[in-house]
Write a protein that holds these residues in place. Structure first.
Motif, PDB file in Angstrom:
ATOM      1  N   LEU A  57      20.835  -2.344  45.026  1.00 16.87           N
ATOM      2  CA  LEU A  57      21.187  -2.699  43.647  1.00 16.87           C
ATOM      3  C   LEU A  57      20.301  -3.822  43.136  1.00 16.87           C
ATOM      4  CD1 LEU A  57      23.042  -2.452  41.177  1.00 16.87           C
ATOM      5  CD2 LEU A  57      24.615  -4.039  42.310  1.00 16.87           C
ATOM      6  N   GLN A  58      20.036  -4.800  43.984  1.00 15.54           N
ATOM      7  CA  GLN A  58      19.192  -5.927  43.571  1.00 15.54           C
ATOM      8  C   GLN A  58      17.778  -5.457  43.243  1.00 15.54           C
ATOM      9  OE1 GLN A  58      18.137  -8.936  46.507  1.00 15.54           O
ATOM     10  NE2 GLN A  58      18.471 -10.553  44.985  1.00 15.54           N
ATOM     11  N   THR A  59      17.236  -4.527  44.025  1.00 18.98           N
ATOM     12  CA  THR A  59      15.896  -3.997  43.762  1.00 18.98           C
ATOM     13  C   THR A  59      15.836  -3.359  42.371  1.00 18.98           C
ATOM     14  OG1 THR A  59      15.509  -3.586  46.119  1.00 18.98           O
ATOM     15  CG2 THR A  59      14.142  -2.370  44.553  1.00 18.98           C
ATOM     16  N   ALA A  60      16.864  -2.586  42.045  1.00 19.86           N
ATOM     17  CA  ALA A  60      16.913  -1.945  40.722  1.00 19.86           C
ATOM     18  C   ALA A  60      17.078  -2.998  39.620  1.00 19.86           C
ATOM     19  CB  ALA A  60      18.053  -0.939  40.674  1.00 19.86           C
ATOM     20  N   ALA A  61      17.876  -4.028  39.893  1.00 19.01           N
ATOM     21  CA  ALA A  61      18.102  -5.083  38.904  1.00 19.01           C
ATOM     22  C   ALA A  61      16.842  -5.909  38.675  1.00 19.01           C
ATOM     23  CB  ALA A  61      19.250  -5.980  39.354  1.00 19.01           C
TER      24      ALA A  61
END
Length: 479
Positions: A57-61
Motif C-alpha cells: 500500500l505504501q508503494t502505491a501511495a
C-alpha cells in the motif's frame, strides 16, 4: 550386583507404562508452553503478512505522493510506421506535424576483390578518422568524389591499427579492425567473381560527420588496397553514403546525425523508422494516473482482505485466526481510514470528488467514469488531492506513506507488537529448555526408584519361591 535389563521384568509389574504415564503428567507444562509458542509464532507470522500488505500500500501511495508523477506526459505518433516517440518531464502538451524526408545512415565502403582471403597482402599502419565530406561532385556508380573537401570531426580521435605478418591477410585485416574498436566494423563479402573476396568497412555511427578517411603507412599493396581520402586518393568504393536524418517539425527544418532525434521538440525523443509524414500528440498522461489510482485502491483492498483473514472466526472449528481481537491491527485500520477521510486543503478536498469511496465492508470502490472526468477536467486538482509540491504533509499519498513509516519504525505500533512477539518467543524458548531439564531430571529419579523396586520385588519373589520349595521338601520328608 543383580540388574534389570528391562523395567518390570523382575517384578512382573507394568512399571514401563507407569513410568510413561508419569512422564506424560510431568510434561504437561511443556505441552502448555508449546501451545503458547504455536500461538505466538502464528501471531508473529500474521504481523509479517500485515506488514507486507502495508508495504504494498505504501508503494502505491508513494507513487501518488510524488508531484512530478502528475506532470508526466505521453507522446503518441499518428503513423506508427514512420516514427515512435517518448516524452520526458520537460515536454509540454501540444500537437505537431512531422515530415521525415531522409533517414540517417552509416557510410559503407568496399575494397577491390582478392583471389584469397588467406593470402598475405602487406604490412603497415592503418589510420582511420571521421569527418564530413563537402563540395565537389559524387558519382553514385563509381562511389567516388571529385573535387570534394574533408573536414575532420574534432570530437573524435583517429585510431591507428597495426598490420604485421601475423595479420596481413584479408581475414587478418578484418579481425584487426574489429578488435581495434575504431568505430568501424569489418567483414568480407564474396561477390562470386574471379577475385571474389572483398573487404567491407562500415561506420558504427550514422550521420554525415561519420564519413571515413583512411590513411596507410607501409607496404604499397596495403596502401593500394585501403587508402581512402574523399578529398584525394580513393582506393575504396563507397556503396552507402553517410547522411543525416532530415525532417520538418511543423514546417521547421531539422537535421540529426541519428535516427533518434532528441529535443527537436523540447522533452520529446523521436525514433524515426522510415520516410513519410505523421502527426504527433503530446499530452498529459492521465491514463498512467488513472492506473496508479486504481492500483492504490487494489492495494488498500488487499490490505483489508488480509486483515479479514487474520481476524476471522471459524464457527465449525470454534477457533479464531491469529489476530482475532488484536488491538494493534484494529488501531492500524482505524488510523488508515482516518487519513483517507480527512479533507485536504486543495481545490479538491475529498476522495468522493474523484469517484472514490468506502463501502460497507470497509473496502474502497472507484466510479471509473467520474474518475476519468476528474482527470480530464482537473488533473491539477487530482494531483493536489494526493500530493502537494510545496507542503510535505499535504495529500493522501504523502500522508498515508508517512503513516506506514510511523507504524513500522522503531516505537511504532506494528514494530512494537512484532518485537513483543519475538521477545515472548525467546522467553518461551528459555522456559521450555529449563522445564525440559527439570522433567528429565525428575524422570531419571523415577527411573532409578522403579529400577530399585523392580530389583527388590524380584529378590522377594526369588526368596518366596525358595522358601516354598523348602517347605514342600520338608513336608515330603516328614511323610
Amino acid at each position: 550386583m543383580a540388574s534389570i535389563s528391562s523395567l518390570g521384568i523382575g517384578s512382573n509389574l507394568d512399571l514401563s507404562t507407569l513410568l510413561t504415564n508419569l512422564q506424560t503428567a510431568e510434561s504437561q507444562p511443556l505441552v502448555q508452553l508449546q501451545q503458547r509458542q504455536v500461538s505466538y509464532t502464528s501471531k508473529l507470522s500474521a504481523y509479517g503478512q500485515l506488514q507486507s500488505a502495508l508495504t504494498t500500500l505504501q508503494t502505491a501511495a508513494k507513487k501518488l505522493g510524488d508531484p512530478v508523477f502528475f506532470q508526466s506526459v505521453k507522446a503518441t505518433a499518428g503513423t506508427a510506421e514512420v516514427l515512435s516517440a517518448s516524452a520526458g518531464s520537460t515536454a509540454s502538451a501540444g500537437t505537431y506535424s512531422i515530415n521525415v524526408t531522409q533517414m540517417a545512415q552509416s557510410q559503407s565502403v568496399v575494397a577491390v576483390g582478392q583471389v584469397s582471403a588467406k593470402t598475405a597482402i602487406g604490412s603497415g599502419t592503418i589510420t582511420i578518422d571521421f569527418g564530413t565530406v563537402s563540395g565537389g561532385t559524387y558519382d553514385a556508380v563509381t562511389g567516388k568524389y571529385t573535387g570534394a573537401a574533408f573536414t575532420p570531426d574534432a570530437t573524435r580521435t583517429a585510431k591507428n591499427i597495426t598490420i604485421d605478418p601475423s595479420n596481413n591477410t584479408l581475414e587478418g585485416i578484418r579481425d584487426a579492425v574489429n578488435a581495434a574498436k575504431a568505430g568501424v566494423t569489418a567483414s568480407i563479402v564474396n561477390d562470386g567473381s574471379g577475385t571474389p573476396n572483398r573487404l567491407v568497412l562500415t561506420s558504427t555511427e550514422t550521420g554525415k560527420a561519420s564519413s571515413m578517411r583512411i590513411a596507410v603507412a607501409g607496404d604499397a599493396a596495403l596502401s593500394n588496397l585501403l587508402t581512402h581520402d574523399p578529398a584525394g586518393t580513393q582506393n575504396l568504393q563507397q556503396t552507402i553514403q553517410a547522411q543525416n536524418a532530415e525532417l520538418t517539425v511543423n514546417g521547421i527544418a531539422v537535421t540529426s546525425a541519428s535516427n533518434t532525434v532528441k529535443e527537436s521538440i523540447q522533452g520529446v525523443t523521436l525514433n524515426l523508422l522510415k520516410t513519410g509524414t505523421s502527426g504527433l500528440a503530446v499530452a498529459r498522461d492521465t491514463a498512467a494516473v488513472e492506473t496508479a489510482i486504481n492500483d492504490f485502491v487494489k492495494a488498500y483492498n488487499a490490505l483489508q482482505s488480509t486483515a479479514g483473514t487474520l481476524t476471522a472466526y471459524d464457527a465449525s472449528k470454534k477457533t479464531g485466526a491469529a489476530l482475532m481481537g488484536d488491538s494493534t491491527l484494529r488501531n492500524i485500520q482505524v488510523s488508515l481510514r482516518q487519513v483517507l477521510t480527512s479533507p485536504q486543503s486543495g481545490a479538491l478536498k475529498t476522495l468522493s470528488e474523484i469517484g472514490m469511496g468506502f463501502q460497507k465492508d470497509g473496502t474502497l470502490a472507484v466510479d471509473a467514469d467520474k474518475l476519468k472526468k476528474a482527470l480530464s477536467e482537473n488533473l491539477e486538482g487530482v494531483a493536489g488531492l494526493f500530493s502537494s509540491p510545496t507542503a510535505s504533509t499535504e495529500g493522501y499519498g504523502k500522508q498515508l506513506s508517512a503513516l506506514v513509516d510511523k507504524l513500522t519504525a522503531t516505537g511504532g505500533a506494528l514494530k512494537v507488537a512484532t518485537d513483543g512477539m519475538t521477545a515472548s518467543l525467546k522467553d518461551l524458548d528459555e522456559q521450555y529448555d529449563e522445564m525440559q531439564a527439570r522433567v528429565d531430571a525428575k524422570m531419571e529419579i523415577y527411573r532409578a526408584q522403579f529400577t530399585q523396586l523392580d530389583l527388590m520385588v524380584s529378590r522377594m519373589n526369588s526368596t518366596s519361591s525358595y522358601l516354598t520349595q523348602q517347605f514342600a521338601s520338608m513336608s515330603n520328608s516328614s511323610k
